[in-house]
Structures are given as C-alpha cells and as structure tokens.
Design a protein around this motif. Structure first.
Motif, PDB file in Angstrom:
ATOM      1  N   PRO A 170       0.842  -1.204   0.000  1.00  0.00           N
ATOM      2  CA  PRO A 170       0.000   0.000   0.000  1.00  0.00           C
ATOM      3  C   PRO A 170       0.876   1.253   0.000  1.00  0.00           C
ATOM      4  O   PRO A 170       2.054   1.177   0.378  1.00  0.00           O
ATOM      5  CB  PRO A 170      -0.787  -0.119   1.306  1.00  0.00           C
ATOM      6  CG  PRO A 170      -0.663  -1.537   1.736  1.00  0.00           C
ATOM      7  CD  PRO A 170       0.644  -2.036   1.190  1.00  0.00           C
ATOM      8  N   HIS A 172       1.192   3.871   1.895  1.00  0.00           N
ATOM      9  CA  HIS A 172       1.754   4.395   3.148  1.00  0.00           C
ATOM     10  C   HIS A 172       2.763   3.413   3.739  1.00  0.00           C
ATOM     11  O   HIS A 172       2.686   2.203   3.504  1.00  0.00           O
ATOM     12  CB  HIS A 172       0.638   4.624   4.164  1.00  0.00           C
ATOM     13  CG  HIS A 172      -0.204   3.390   4.350  1.00  0.00           C
ATOM     14  ND1 HIS A 172       0.160   2.385   5.215  1.00  0.00           N
ATOM     15  CD2 HIS A 172      -1.346   2.985   3.756  1.00  0.00           C
ATOM     16  CE1 HIS A 172      -0.743   1.424   5.143  1.00  0.00           C
ATOM     17  NE2 HIS A 172      -1.666   1.747   4.254  1.00  0.00           N
ATOM     18  N   TYR A 225      -5.238   0.336   9.212  1.00  0.00           N
ATOM     19  CA  TYR A 225      -5.156   0.559   7.758  1.00  0.00           C
ATOM     20  C   TYR A 225      -6.058  -0.445   7.046  1.00  0.00           C
ATOM     21  O   TYR A 225      -5.595  -1.522   6.621  1.00  0.00           O
ATOM     22  CB  TYR A 225      -3.719   0.382   7.261  1.00  0.00           C
ATOM     23  CG  TYR A 225      -2.731   1.329   7.891  1.00  0.00           C
ATOM     24  CD1 TYR A 225      -2.590   2.633   7.431  1.00  0.00           C
ATOM     25  CD2 TYR A 225      -1.947   0.918   8.968  1.00  0.00           C
ATOM     26  CE1 TYR A 225      -1.680   3.495   8.010  1.00  0.00           C
ATOM     27  CE2 TYR A 225      -1.038   1.779   9.567  1.00  0.00           C
ATOM     28  CZ  TYR A 225      -0.913   3.062   9.082  1.00  0.00           C
ATOM     29  OH  TYR A 225      -0.011   3.921   9.660  1.00  0.00           O
ATOM     30  N   LYS A 227      -7.037  -0.727   4.226  1.00  0.00           N
ATOM     31  CA  LYS A 227      -6.552  -1.097   2.888  1.00  0.00           C
ATOM     32  C   LYS A 227      -5.829  -2.454   2.923  1.00  0.00           C
ATOM     33  O   LYS A 227      -5.847  -3.206   1.947  1.00  0.00           O
ATOM     34  CB  LYS A 227      -5.624   0.014   2.388  1.00  0.00           C
ATOM     35  CG  LYS A 227      -4.863  -0.271   1.134  1.00  0.00           C
ATOM     36  CD  LYS A 227      -5.201   0.682   0.025  1.00  0.00           C
ATOM     37  CE  LYS A 227      -4.629   0.159  -1.283  1.00  0.00           C
ATOM     38  NZ  LYS A 227      -5.038   0.790  -2.450  1.00  0.00           N
ATOM     39  N   VAL A 228      -5.180  -2.751   4.044  1.00  0.00           N
ATOM     40  CA  VAL A 228      -4.436  -4.006   4.156  1.00  0.00           C
ATOM     41  C   VAL A 228      -5.418  -5.183   4.070  1.00  0.00           C
ATOM     42  O   VAL A 228      -5.182  -6.165   3.362  1.00  0.00           O
ATOM     43  CB  VAL A 228      -3.622  -4.055   5.471  1.00  0.00           C
ATOM     44  CG1 VAL A 228      -2.953  -5.405   5.659  1.00  0.00           C
ATOM     45  CG2 VAL A 228      -2.572  -2.942   5.476  1.00  0.00           C
ATOM     46  N   ARG A 229      -6.556  -5.065   4.774  1.00  0.00           N
ATOM     47  CA  ARG A 229      -7.560  -6.141   4.706  1.00  0.00           C
ATOM     48  C   ARG A 229      -8.109  -6.282   3.283  1.00  0.00           C
ATOM     49  O   ARG A 229      -8.244  -7.381   2.755  1.00  0.00           O
ATOM     50  CB  ARG A 229      -8.717  -5.860   5.673  1.00  0.00           C
ATOM     51  CG  ARG A 229      -9.752  -7.003   5.645  1.00  0.00           C
ATOM     52  CD  ARG A 229     -11.009  -6.687   6.440  1.00  0.00           C
ATOM     53  NE  ARG A 229     -10.737  -6.386   7.828  1.00  0.00           N
ATOM     54  CZ  ARG A 229     -10.417  -7.281   8.746  1.00  0.00           C
ATOM     55  NH1 ARG A 229     -10.330  -8.554   8.420  1.00  0.00           N
ATOM     56  NH2 ARG A 229     -10.179  -6.930   9.990  1.00  0.00           N
ATOM     57  N   ARG A 230      -8.380  -5.120   2.662  1.00  0.00           N
ATOM     58  CA  ARG A 230      -8.949  -5.174   1.298  1.00  0.00           C
ATOM     59  C   ARG A 230      -7.963  -5.848   0.339  1.00  0.00           C
ATOM     60  O   ARG A 230      -8.354  -6.635  -0.520  1.00  0.00           O
ATOM     61  CB  ARG A 230      -9.320  -3.766   0.823  1.00  0.00           C
ATOM     62  CG  ARG A 230     -10.590  -3.227   1.502  1.00  0.00           C
ATOM     63  CD  ARG A 230     -11.215  -2.116   0.680  1.00  0.00           C
ATOM     64  NE  ARG A 230     -10.358  -0.931   0.647  1.00  0.00           N
ATOM     65  CZ  ARG A 230     -10.324  -0.003   1.601  1.00  0.00           C
ATOM     66  NH1 ARG A 230     -11.111  -0.109   2.671  1.00  0.00           N
ATOM     67  NH2 ARG A 230      -9.530   1.037   1.504  1.00  0.00           N
ATOM     68  N   LEU A 231      -6.675  -5.522   0.493  1.00  0.00           N
ATOM     69  CA  LEU A 231      -5.668  -6.152  -0.381  1.00  0.00           C
ATOM     70  C   LEU A 231      -5.603  -7.657  -0.146  1.00  0.00           C
ATOM     71  O   LEU A 231      -5.474  -8.438  -1.092  1.00  0.00           O
ATOM     72  CB  LEU A 231      -4.285  -5.545  -0.125  1.00  0.00           C
ATOM     73  CG  LEU A 231      -3.970  -4.262  -0.893  1.00  0.00           C
ATOM     74  CD1 LEU A 231      -2.603  -3.731  -0.493  1.00  0.00           C
ATOM     75  CD2 LEU A 231      -4.005  -4.507  -2.402  1.00  0.00           C
ATOM     76  N   LYS A 234      -8.663  -9.132  -1.870  1.00  0.00           N
ATOM     77  CA  LYS A 234      -8.498  -9.124  -3.335  1.00  0.00           C
ATOM     78  C   LYS A 234      -7.524 -10.212  -3.760  1.00  0.00           C
ATOM     79  O   LYS A 234      -7.752 -10.935  -4.721  1.00  0.00           O
ATOM     80  CB  LYS A 234      -7.938  -7.771  -3.818  1.00  0.00           C
ATOM     81  CG  LYS A 234      -8.904  -6.622  -3.684  1.00  0.00           C
ATOM     82  CD  LYS A 234      -9.867  -6.599  -4.847  1.00  0.00           C
ATOM     83  CE  LYS A 234     -10.912  -5.523  -4.640  1.00  0.00           C
ATOM     84  NZ  LYS A 234     -12.246  -5.926  -5.067  1.00  0.00           N
ATOM     85  N   PHE A 272      -5.695  -2.009  -8.196  1.00  0.00           N
ATOM     86  CA  PHE A 272      -5.941  -1.521  -6.831  1.00  0.00           C
ATOM     87  C   PHE A 272      -4.704  -0.994  -6.140  1.00  0.00           C
ATOM     88  O   PHE A 272      -4.800  -0.303  -5.138  1.00  0.00           O
ATOM     89  CB  PHE A 272      -6.515  -2.658  -5.962  1.00  0.00           C
ATOM     90  CG  PHE A 272      -7.791  -3.200  -6.478  1.00  0.00           C
ATOM     91  CD1 PHE A 272      -8.992  -2.572  -6.162  1.00  0.00           C
ATOM     92  CD2 PHE A 272      -7.808  -4.306  -7.309  1.00  0.00           C
ATOM     93  CE1 PHE A 272     -10.176  -3.053  -6.661  1.00  0.00           C
ATOM     94  CE2 PHE A 272      -8.992  -4.786  -7.807  1.00  0.00           C
ATOM     95  CZ  PHE A 272     -10.183  -4.169  -7.484  1.00  0.00           C
ATOM     96  N   CYS A 273      -3.549  -1.344  -6.660  1.00  0.00           N
ATOM     97  CA  CYS A 273      -2.314  -1.078  -5.922  1.00  0.00           C
ATOM     98  C   CYS A 273      -1.193  -0.819  -6.923  1.00  0.00           C
ATOM     99  O   CYS A 273      -1.033  -1.571  -7.875  1.00  0.00           O
ATOM    100  CB  CYS A 273      -2.005  -2.313  -5.066  1.00  0.00           C
ATOM    101  SG  CYS A 273      -0.602  -2.130  -3.990  1.00  0.00           S
TER     102      CYS A 273
END
Ligand SMILES: C[C@](O)(CO)[C@H](O)COP(=O)(O)OP(=O)(O)OC[C@H]1O[C@@H](n2ccc(N)nc2=O)[C@H](O)[C@@H]1O
Ligand SMILES: Nc1ncnc2c1ncn2[C@@H]1O[C@H](COP(=O)(O)OP(=O)(O)OP(=O)(O)O)[C@@H](O)[C@H]1O
Length: 291
Positions: A170, A172, A225, A227-231, A234, A272-273
């Motif tokens: 991510p 950050h 964060y 975003k870490v779970r979403r990644l 995915k 996404f990343c």
C-alpha cells in the motif's frame, strides 16, 4: 577492491508475540524466509570516511541509514582508517515490513568483512547485526529460519516448496515501533501454530504452508489501515492460495503455486495497488522476476 552484495527482502510466514520484556522489546517466535526481491549494495574502498548514495529518495542519507551504521560499527570496532563508499540500489519498498533497511545493513556487514579481510564468522556478524536492528541477524543468516528472542536466536528451517510470492505494498509506510506499541495481546484472536508450519515446510506441503500463515501484528495494522484487509481479500479472490501481512506491515503477500495464477493475481491487483511484485522464494527455485 569493489564488492557487490545482494540484499534480499524477507517475509514472515508466522509471527507470534510471546510477551513484552523488561527491556521494552517483545519476545517473538517467528518463521521467516528470504525472497528474490533484493537491493544491491556496491562497496568501494576510499581513503577515509563513509559516503552513502542511493537510487531511492526515500532512504536517509546519513547515520540514520542502517547500511551507514553497519559501516560505522565495523570501522570503529576494527579501528579501520580506510573509508568506504556505499551505493544502495534500492528495489525493496521502504517501511514495508520486508526488512529492506535491515538487509542493506546485513549486506554491508558481509561485504566489509570480505573487503577488509576481517575473518568474522556468520554467527559473529549476526551478533553484531543485532546492535543495528532486530531483523538484521536473520538478514545475515538468510534462507528460512525460526527466529526467537528479539529475532536473533535463529535455527535454520526447511525452505518452502518452490512457489510464486506476490507482494502488494500500500502507498503508506508503517512504523514498527508504533505497531508493537499498540499491540494488545488480549485482542489477539488467532496465534500461529509453529509446529504445523514447520511440518508443512519439512514435507514441502505447499497447501499446509498456506494454511499455517499467521501474524499476530495483523491485529494492530489491519484495524489502523483497512486497505491491508482489502488487499488480502483481493489477493485471495484473484487466486492466491495463502495470504498474509509481512512483519509489522503494511505489505501483503500471497503464495501461488502456478505461474499462470501468479500472472492473474498480479494483473488483478494492478488496478488496486501501484506497487505489485511477483518473485520467487530464495532457497527454492532461484527465480527471475516475473514482472
Ligand atoms: C516486525 C519484524 O520485522 C519481524 O520480523 C521485526 O520484529 C522488526 O524488526 P526491526 O524493524 O529490525 O526492529 P527494530 O529496529 O529492532 O525495533 C524497532 C522497534 O520495534 C519494537 N520491537 C522490535 C522488535 C521486537 N522484538 N520487539 C519490539 O518491541 C521496539 O519498539 C523497537 O524500538
Ligand atoms: N538502507 C535503508 N533502507 C530503507 N530504509 C532505511 C534504511 N536505513 C534506514 N532506514 C529507515 O528505516 C525505516 C524502516 O525502513 P525499512 O524499509 O527497513 O522497514 P521495514 O521493511 O518495515 O523493516 P522491518 O521489516 O525490519 O521492520 C525507514 O523509515 C527508513 O527511514
């Protein structure tokens, strides 16, 4: 003499925190392995002093740099008058949970040991490395190992079976000190099964390795964060067979057996990343980068 040393990143296959110690550090038990995403350290002898250059604008250029501190340590302990120019070709994302700085320090220790014929054993370099950071001893050791204590009590373990490691970083960075500082063991719901992971490694059981991936620091970094779970979600949805956050995060890695699946996961994540990598585990099949 000029020396180039490869400085590979690590991932944590398991990370457990046993307790907080009187010295403020946490007593850990983890399994780590090196991957074929690496910085390169070029060392050139000079007449005096330490100069540091890097291809990345994101690393400190002074005594805060772990590679610089590794050179200071060696020069002071051996009263070496000669100097060194350190050039870091940076490929490992910074503050990512991949031990980039620690690996640069380990590579610098190894390179200077060779350049100045110091005769330090691997164990001595690991011991010295601990003065620079908890991940440095493992980075000196390399391969796959169980790490206990702060990370310095190392026992070699069997390497994972050959597979692809997909990494998604991510945007950050994460402060390791802040993550450990916010850890509440009473909020940890799942702990690694060390024997289960070691048995899976020993028997080269890819799906067993995937099933036993576990990191208690996810309990801090994921709520902070999302975003870490979403990644993670995915990555699993695109076909990664095992998915975990590495170290204190925020990088998420996925293990994939087949190259076609690895390509699918990479292509899917790219939407996404921005920072996505596909590499091999070192110690398994020596790998070229897929992308
Ligand atoms: C999370 C890991 O990457 C797992 O491999 C490592 O434990 C971190 O290793 P590192 O980045 O080399 O960490 P250090 O530079 O030694 O420590 C940074 C900070 O993390 C915390 N820290 C680190 C290691 C440890 N066993 N317990 C801790 O509490 C301490 O607050 C310390 O001040
Ligand atoms: N050679 C280096 N490369 C990258 N970062 C460095 C280096 N030397 C010092 N640092 C500093 O160390 C901090 C952590 O960077 P690093 O990339 O080592 O983190 P990390 O991958 O999370 O490490 P770990 O997994 O060991 O906790 C950064 O904030 C950076 O300023």
């Amino acid at each position: 003499m000029d020396i180039s040393v490869k400085a590979p990143a690590k991932i944590n296959l398991t990370l457990d925190v046993l307790h907080k110690r009187a010295d403020g550090y946490h007593e850990l038990e983890m399994v780590m392995t090196t991957i074929d995403l690496a910085d390169r350290i070029d060392l050139t002898e000079t007449s005096g002093g330490i100069q540091l250059e890097s291809t990345s604008g994101f690393v400190p250029y002074d005594e805060r740099n772990l590679a610089y501190r590794a050179a200071v340590l060696i020069k002071e302990r051996f009263s070496i008058k000669k100097g060194v120019r350190i050039l870091i070709h940076k490929h490992i994302p910074v503050a990512a949970g991949l031990a980039g700085g620690s690996s640069d320090a380990a590579a610098t220790l190894k390179g200077l040991n060779r350049m100045w014929n110091l005769g330090l054993s691997r164990e001595e370099l690991e011991e010295w490395g601990l003065e620079l950071g908890s991940d440095v001893p493992f980075c000196v050791h390399g391969g796959t190992a169980i790490a206990r204590g702060r990370g310095e009590r190392l026992v070699s373990a069997a390497s994972p079976p050959p597979c692809w490691v997909i990494l998604a970083k991510p945007p950050h960075g994460v402060s390791t000190a802040e993550v450990f500082g916010a850890l509440r063991m009473d909020r940890v719901t799942r702990r690694p099964n060390l024997d289960g992971m070691l048995n899976a490694l020993e028997s080269k059981d890819f799906h067993g390795v995937c099933r036993h991936l576990e990191n208690v620091l996810e309990s801090v970094t994921i709520p902070a964060y999302p975003k870490v779970r979403r990644l993670k979600e995915k990555m699993a949805a695109f076909g990664a067979e095992g998915v975990l956050m590495s170290g204190s995060g925020p990088t998420v890695f996925g293990l994939v057996h087949r190259e076609t699946t690895a390509r699918r996961v990479v292509n899917g994540l790219r939407g996404f990343c921005r920072q996505v990598y596909a590499v091999r585990i070192l110690g398994g099949t020596e790998g070229e980068s897929l992308v």
